[in-house]
Enzyme design. Structure first.
Site, short mmCIF file in Angstrom:
data_model
loop_
_atom_site.label_atom_id
_atom_site.label_comp_id
_atom_site.label_asym_id
_atom_site.label_seq_id
_atom_site.Cartn_x
_atom_site.Cartn_y
_atom_site.Cartn_z
N ARG A 54 -45.81 -22.69 -8.05
CA ARG A 54 -46.04 -21.79 -6.91
C ARG A 54 -46.74 -20.50 -7.30
O ARG A 54 -47.69 -20.09 -6.65
CB ARG A 54 -44.72 -21.41 -6.23
N THR A 55 -46.25 -19.86 -8.35
CA THR A 55 -46.78 -18.52 -8.63
C THR A 55 -48.27 -18.61 -8.98
O THR A 55 -49.10 -17.91 -8.39
CB THR A 55 -45.97 -17.84 -9.74
N LYS A 83 -54.10 -19.59 -31.78
CA LYS A 83 -54.62 -19.18 -33.10
C LYS A 83 -53.94 -17.91 -33.58
O LYS A 83 -54.28 -17.37 -34.62
CB LYS A 83 -56.13 -18.94 -33.01
N ARG A 104 -47.79 -14.44 -16.83
CA ARG A 104 -46.41 -14.93 -16.97
C ARG A 104 -46.18 -15.19 -18.45
O ARG A 104 -47.02 -15.82 -19.11
CB ARG A 104 -46.21 -16.21 -16.18
N HIS A 132 -39.42 -10.52 -11.92
CA HIS A 132 -40.44 -11.36 -11.27
C HIS A 132 -40.83 -10.68 -9.95
O HIS A 132 -40.47 -11.14 -8.86
CB HIS A 132 -39.86 -12.75 -11.02
#
Ligand code: NCD
Length: 307
Positions: A54-55, A83, A104, A132
């Site tokens: 969703r986000t 890396k 995120r 959040h």
């Protein structure tokens, strides 16, 4: 007013700024075509170091519906992160290509580090078990529009209150509204962290109680916010297995609830809401997901300062 600001914590916006964002979201919902070009020529970068449906997709859909473009990764192993690149270097680079970034990350505070290394607006899309804020914008817009306001509400939050970052952000944000009460429903091991109790609830004189059983408090609630047990934050699988089905909301339990209580869930759901509940008029979690896209359209427009 919000132009070029970051959104890292729900408290980064004043109540007026939040209300402006919600009003813009309402406006977009009723006139989507008026906004379909406002971000033309702008690029949103989505940097997802943790899984998301969703986000990430709602941010991408939001930018596309505003006429902008999207770049990014949903799997850090496909970028130079694998890396060993630092978040500071990644964001400095991304700022050469994009106008706004959404991050995120499994580590608490990572989006803040990114924000400290760029003037481009950075949005926290979830940092570990911490915060959040854009899920909170979604939750607030949903409650405001369905319940008719954000004051005078008893809110039950149920499930993994220890690791659930959506819960931490929601409690922080709701404490600023009038006459809010919280009922915190969780197993002993998954109680809200102490800092939320002392620095948020107690500090703001918010009435709250903690309980282990859902049935006995359901009748008091105006909003029931269900959450899944956050498997990925557990140190061992046995604890997760023991706690994962602590709460299952089904039709029988809903009989204890008010007729106009709403059930929210940030999603994904695992087992905590039976599918039979989806047809109950009180089940608002998919409507909530839809509000999430509109509030992100409003947020992007505000942070980019487009008209
Ligand atoms: C939440 C999250 O990522 O914290 N999901 C979401 O963004 N809607 C909730 C969860 O994963 O349980």
């Amino acid at each position: 007013m919000l132009k070029a600001k970051h959104l890292l914590d729900p408290m980064d916006f004043t109540l007026d700024e939040l209300e402006e964002t919600f009003q813009l979201a309402d406006h977009i919902i009723s006139n989507p075509q008026k906004f379909s070009h406002v971000c033309e020529g702008k690029i949103l970068a989505t940097l997802f170091y943790e899984p998301s449906t969703r986000t990430r997709l709602s941010f991408e859909a939001a930018m596309l519906r505003l006429g902008g473009n999207v770049i990014g990764f949903s799997e850090p192993n496909s970028s130079s992160v694998s890396k060993g690149e630092s978040i500071a270097d990644t964001i400095r680079t991304v700022a050469c290509y994009a106008d706004i970034a959404v991050i995120r990350h499994p580590k608490e505070g990572a989006p803040k580090i990114a924000a400290m290394n760029t003037t481009m607006p950075v949005i926290n899309a979830g940092d570990g078990g911490h915060q959040h804020p854009t899920q909170t914008l979604t939750d607030l817009l949903t409650i405001r529009n369905i319940k008719g306001g954000l004051s005078n509400l008893t809110i039950g939050v149920c499930g993994d209150l220890k690791f659930g970052r959506t819960v931490h952000s929601l409690i922080k944000a709701m404490c600023r509204y009038e006459n809010i009460k919280f009922v915190l429903i969780s197993p002993e091991e998954l109680k809200v962290p102490n800092y939320i109790l002392s620095e948020v609830l107690k500090k703001n004189n918010i009435e709250y109680k903690e309980t282990v059983t859902m049935e006995e408090v359901l009748g008091e609630l105006d909003v029931l916010y269900m959450t899944r047990v956050q498997r990925e934050r557990f140190f061992n699988e046995e604890d997760y297995v023991r706690l994962k089905d602590s709460y299952i909301l089904d039709k029988d339990k809903l009989k204890y609830a008010k007729e106009d209580m709403i059930v929210l869930h940030p999603l994904p759901r695992v087992n905590e809401i039976a599918y039979e509940v989806d047809n109950d008029p009180r089940a608002c979690y998919f409507k909530q997901a839809q509000y999430g896209m509109y509030v992100r359209m409003a947020l992007i427009s505000k942070l980019l300062g487009v008209r």
